[in-house]
Motif scaffolding. Structure first.
Motif, PDB file in Angstrom:
ATOM      1  N   LYS A 135       0.902  -1.283   0.100  1.00  0.00           N
ATOM      2  CA  LYS A 135       0.210  -0.089   0.154  1.00  0.00           C
ATOM      3  C   LYS A 135       0.865   1.174   0.075  1.00  0.00           C
ATOM      4  O   LYS A 135       0.762   2.134  -0.611  1.00  0.00           O
ATOM      5  N   VAL A 136       1.958   1.299   0.720  1.00  0.00           N
ATOM      6  CA  VAL A 136       2.881   2.265   0.903  1.00  0.00           C
ATOM      7  C   VAL A 136       3.286   2.686  -0.594  1.00  0.00           C
ATOM      8  O   VAL A 136       3.498   3.955  -0.904  1.00  0.00           O
ATOM      9  N   LEU A 137       3.985   1.743  -1.207  1.00  0.00           N
ATOM     10  CA  LEU A 137       4.368   1.754  -2.550  1.00  0.00           C
ATOM     11  C   LEU A 137       3.536   2.489  -3.463  1.00  0.00           C
ATOM     12  O   LEU A 137       3.958   3.232  -4.095  1.00  0.00           O
ATOM     13  N   GLY A 138       2.333   1.923  -3.203  1.00  0.00           N
ATOM     14  CA  GLY A 138       1.248   2.675  -4.297  1.00  0.00           C
ATOM     15  C   GLY A 138       0.869   3.982  -4.040  1.00  0.00           C
ATOM     16  O   GLY A 138       1.043   4.809  -4.853  1.00  0.00           O
ATOM     17  N   ASP A 139       0.848   4.344  -2.443  1.00  0.00           N
ATOM     18  CA  ASP A 139       0.509   5.541  -2.458  1.00  0.00           C
ATOM     19  C   ASP A 139       1.523   6.527  -2.412  1.00  0.00           C
ATOM     20  O   ASP A 139       1.334   7.674  -2.864  1.00  0.00           O
ATOM     21  N   LEU A 140       3.056   6.296  -2.490  1.00  0.00           N
ATOM     22  CA  LEU A 140       4.074   7.195  -2.820  1.00  0.00           C
ATOM     23  C   LEU A 140       4.638   7.113  -4.306  1.00  0.00           C
ATOM     24  O   LEU A 140       5.341   7.892  -4.590  1.00  0.00           O
ATOM     25  N   GLY A 141       3.828   6.390  -4.966  1.00  0.00           N
ATOM     26  CA  GLY A 141       4.009   6.123  -6.417  1.00  0.00           C
ATOM     27  C   GLY A 141       5.445   5.767  -6.914  1.00  0.00           C
ATOM     28  O   GLY A 141       6.036   6.006  -7.863  1.00  0.00           O
ATOM     29  N   ARG A 142       5.967   4.581  -6.288  1.00  0.00           N
ATOM     30  CA  ARG A 142       7.109   3.853  -6.243  1.00  0.00           C
ATOM     31  C   ARG A 142       7.073   2.655  -6.880  1.00  0.00           C
ATOM     32  O   ARG A 142       7.948   1.960  -7.053  1.00  0.00           O
ATOM     33  N   SER A 411      16.412   9.063  -9.670  1.00  0.00           N
ATOM     34  CA  SER A 411      15.335   9.561  -9.820  1.00  0.00           C
ATOM     35  C   SER A 411      14.202   8.097  -9.203  1.00  0.00           C
ATOM     36  O   SER A 411      12.931   8.553  -8.982  1.00  0.00           O
ATOM     37  N   GLY A 412      14.876   7.119  -9.522  1.00  0.00           N
ATOM     38  CA  GLY A 412      14.074   5.914  -9.032  1.00  0.00           C
ATOM     39  C   GLY A 412      13.214   5.224 -10.097  1.00  0.00           C
ATOM     40  O   GLY A 412      12.701   4.218 -10.055  1.00  0.00           O
ATOM     41  N   ARG A 413      13.008   5.972 -10.976  1.00  0.00           N
ATOM     42  CA  ARG A 413      11.988   5.483 -12.350  1.00  0.00           C
ATOM     43  C   ARG A 413      12.661   4.471 -13.121  1.00  0.00           C
ATOM     44  O   ARG A 413      13.597   4.687 -13.738  1.00  0.00           O
TER      45      ARG A 413
END
Length: 415
Positions: A135-142, A411-413
């Motif tokens: 859930k945290v990964l989704g909320d932070l857009g990661r 940037s992590g993307r």
């Protein structure tokens, strides 16, 4: 008042209360798990308004909640994914186990709880919360970040380790002999290996057998198969949760996706009931005596999880910023820590273990989303890398500003 009427009133109030708490947690943008645990504490032994008539049904619902949690995790992965993760990421799994299980085991031994409690508390501190982290990964857009596959690999390895760990715990808590425990573990490993083999070779055949265009029939077949396998596994002295996890692995493709969508609401319902049930069996007055050890353990294992994620991400060639993000994301503990502690509470091995696990999870399930968000910027600032040097300083060095920027991978993307 008739007992069935009291049951309906109590259980209806529980479900309604869970729904309201879930909405409150959504507005506050954090996991509802701590609120569910607090609700259980309020209405359990020594709480504000102890429940009576519905407790037995809540206990059954809690067991179904654990089974559905593991089933849904199994549906997330294919057997080939699991085999691939085992081959490539097992060093990270070993580091994760060593750094995060040892603090729990050490604390249990220091408190004089004995070796069985030490093995239990090692599991509580070792396993991260897949649900909270996802859930945290989704909320932070990661979800597209370069470090995210490393995080997911560690979670997968922890899930696989549960298939071995839970039968060991079950045998230890049952007080069986070394020989009987070895047989139980051998059965668990044999069944797990057989299911993985069948899933790799015949996964499509199994999925076609289960598949149905009618959502009702698909739900009934998958849920019935899961409960049947879980019951057989428990009868063989193997954890029912492990049986459910293996069923999830055996299903793949459209069947897994369809079952996931159908079962998600049931999973959320019964998982919430499970957390309430754990709280019901924890006396709130037993938490203050263990709050300091729980806080100390939380501090230590926050650092060890961050170190685990940093090391695993660095090994995979991720940039420094991505390493800190990976470490901070892994901090949260939740459902499986409570599952493990719940087994010990049911067996009655150590009265203080349940309250300590409750306090520990309450701290880290709240702290986890914060460390996921702020570990990287805090680490960069402490390292003196929070901002690029002033333009004047760059000009003095004769270096164009563009050349001093972080590489694009920071940037992590994924590109």
């Amino acid at each position: 008042m008739h007992s069935s009427a009291i049951f309906l009133i109590e259980f209806g109030a529980i479900i309604l209360g869970l729904g309201l708490l879930g909405r409150l947690a959504g507005r506050l943008q954090f996991s509802p798990i701590p609120l569910y645990l607090l609700a259980g504490l309020a209405f359990g032994e020594g709480g504000l308004l102890p429940l009576g008539a519905s407790e037995e049904f809540v206990a059954i619902g809690a067991e179904i909640g654990v089974i559905l949690l593991l089933l849904m995790l199994g549906l997330e992965y294919t057997a080939s994914d699991l085999v691939s993760n085992l081959k490539t990421q097992y060093p990270a799994g070993l580091v994760d186990m060593t750094l995060n299980a040892l603090p729990g085991a050490a604390l249990a031994l220091l408190m004089g709880w004995g070796p069985v409690a030490a093995v239990v508390l090692a599991g509580v501190t070792w396993i991260s919360s897949s649900g909270v982290i996802a859930k945290v990964l989704g909320d932070l857009g990661r979800l597209g970040n370069r470090e995210t596959p490393v995080i997911l690999s560690i979670l997968v390895l922890e899930d696989l380790a549960m298939a071995v760990y839970l039968p060991i715990i079950t045998a230890l808590l049952a007080g069986v002999s070394l020989a009987a425990g070895s047989v139980t573990l051998a059965i668990a490993l044999g069944v797990a290996g057989l299911v993985l083999f069948v899933a790799v070779r015949y996964g499509r055949v199994i999925s076609r057998f289960v598949s149905s265009d009618d959502p009702e029939k698909l739900l009934l077949v998958v849920l019935g198969l899961t409960l049947l396998v879980a019951g057989i596994a428990q009868q063989l002295q193997v954890s029912a949760a492990v049986g459910a996890f293996l069923v999830g692995i055996a299903l793949s493709g459209e069947v897994a996706e369809g079952a996931h969508n159908l079962l998600a609401p049931l999973r959320d319902l019964f998982a919430a009931v499970f957390f309430v049930f754990f709280g019901l069996h924890t006396d709130p007055q037993s938490i203050p005596p263990v709050i300091l050890p729980a806080l100390g353990l939380a501090v230590v294992t926050v650092l060890t999880k961050i170190a685990t994620g940093w090391w695993a991400a660095r090994r995979a060639g991720i940039s420094v910023k991505g390493c800190w993000r990976a470490g901070g994301t892994l901090v949260a503990r939740g459902e499986f820590s409570i599952v493990i502690a719940g087994l010990a509470v049911t067996a009655g091995i150590e009265p203080q273990l349940g309250p300590l696990a409750t306090a520990y999870v309450l701290v880290l399930v709240v702290l986890g989303p914060l460390t996921a968000r702020y570990t990287e910027p805090i680490a960069m600032r402490l390292a003196g890398r929070g901002a690029p040097p002033p333009d004047g300083l760059l000009a003095q060095r004769g270096t164009p500003a563009a050349e001093t920027l972080e590489p694009m991978e920071d940037s992590g993307r994924d590109r």
